[in-house]
Design a protein around this motif. Sequence first.
Motif, short mmCIF file in Angstrom:
data_model
loop_
_atom_site.label_atom_id
_atom_site.label_comp_id
_atom_site.label_asym_id
_atom_site.label_seq_id
_atom_site.Cartn_x
_atom_site.Cartn_y
_atom_site.Cartn_z
N UNK A 1 34.00 35.29 35.33
CA UNK A 1 35.32 34.70 35.59
C UNK A 1 35.16 33.22 35.93
N UNK A 2 36.28 32.58 36.19
CA UNK A 2 36.28 31.17 36.59
C UNK A 2 37.11 31.03 37.85
N UNK A 3 36.71 30.10 38.70
CA UNK A 3 37.48 29.77 39.90
C UNK A 3 37.85 28.31 39.82
N UNK A 4 39.15 28.06 39.87
CA UNK A 4 39.65 26.68 39.84
C UNK A 4 40.29 26.42 41.20
N UNK B 1 43.78 36.47 29.34
CA UNK B 1 43.07 36.72 30.59
C UNK B 1 43.98 37.30 31.67
N UNK B 2 43.36 37.69 32.78
CA UNK B 2 44.09 38.11 33.97
C UNK B 2 43.85 37.04 35.03
N UNK B 3 44.89 36.70 35.77
CA UNK B 3 44.81 35.59 36.72
C UNK B 3 45.36 36.01 38.07
N UNK C 1 40.37 33.34 37.27
CA UNK C 1 40.68 33.73 35.90
C UNK C 1 39.60 34.66 35.38
N UNK C 2 40.02 35.91 35.06
CA UNK C 2 39.11 36.87 34.45
C UNK C 2 39.27 36.77 32.94
N UNK C 3 38.16 36.66 32.20
CA UNK C 3 38.24 36.44 30.75
C UNK C 3 38.72 37.68 29.99
N UNK C 4 39.14 37.45 28.76
CA UNK C 4 39.64 38.52 27.90
C UNK C 4 38.64 39.66 27.78
#
Length: 182
Positions: A154-157, A100-102, A171-174
């Motif tokens: 994507x995800x936001x933590x 992923x890209x972060x 976090x952007x997924x693969x």
Amino acid sequence: AHSVNQLLAMARAEDQESALRPLPVDLAHLTQDVVRDFVPKAMEKRIDLGYEGADPGGSAMLTGQPVLIGELLRNLVDNALKYAEGPPRVEVTCARSAEHAVVRVTDHGLGIAREHLPRLTERFYRVDRGRSRDAGGTGLGLAIVKHVVQRHGAELDIQSEPGKGSRFRLVFPAARVRVSAE
């Protein structure tokens, strides 16, 4: 004017019809541009604002909506600058792994109590109304972030501790990460 811009950004983020053709997004370049745009505000507030990570044109390439991702990054950096306190430092990093890209935006500011974290991305939710008003917040910034994150799969933590600051990790997924021609 800021409130109107936030409302327009919210409308863009929610508008499913504008799920236009995905475009290549140089995440590192976009992130560096956003950080650069906030340098005057950081200097005015005497906050050390730094960027570290992938080089523009490098491996942190995505497929997505550059305008919306830029809006998301501006909201995260703007919030970090609003709530940064001693030591007044905001760090923005951009990296890519095989998966992923972060992007991380970290401040060493007021922090947020754990009970508020699940509701932070709700529209108009404010941890402290007085503090938000003083800082010029509309209560829409993180709601915009949430919509853009969802739209890009994507995800936001969010991690935060009162008195120690906050870290927003995007976090952007693969599936969104473009394989560069290198």
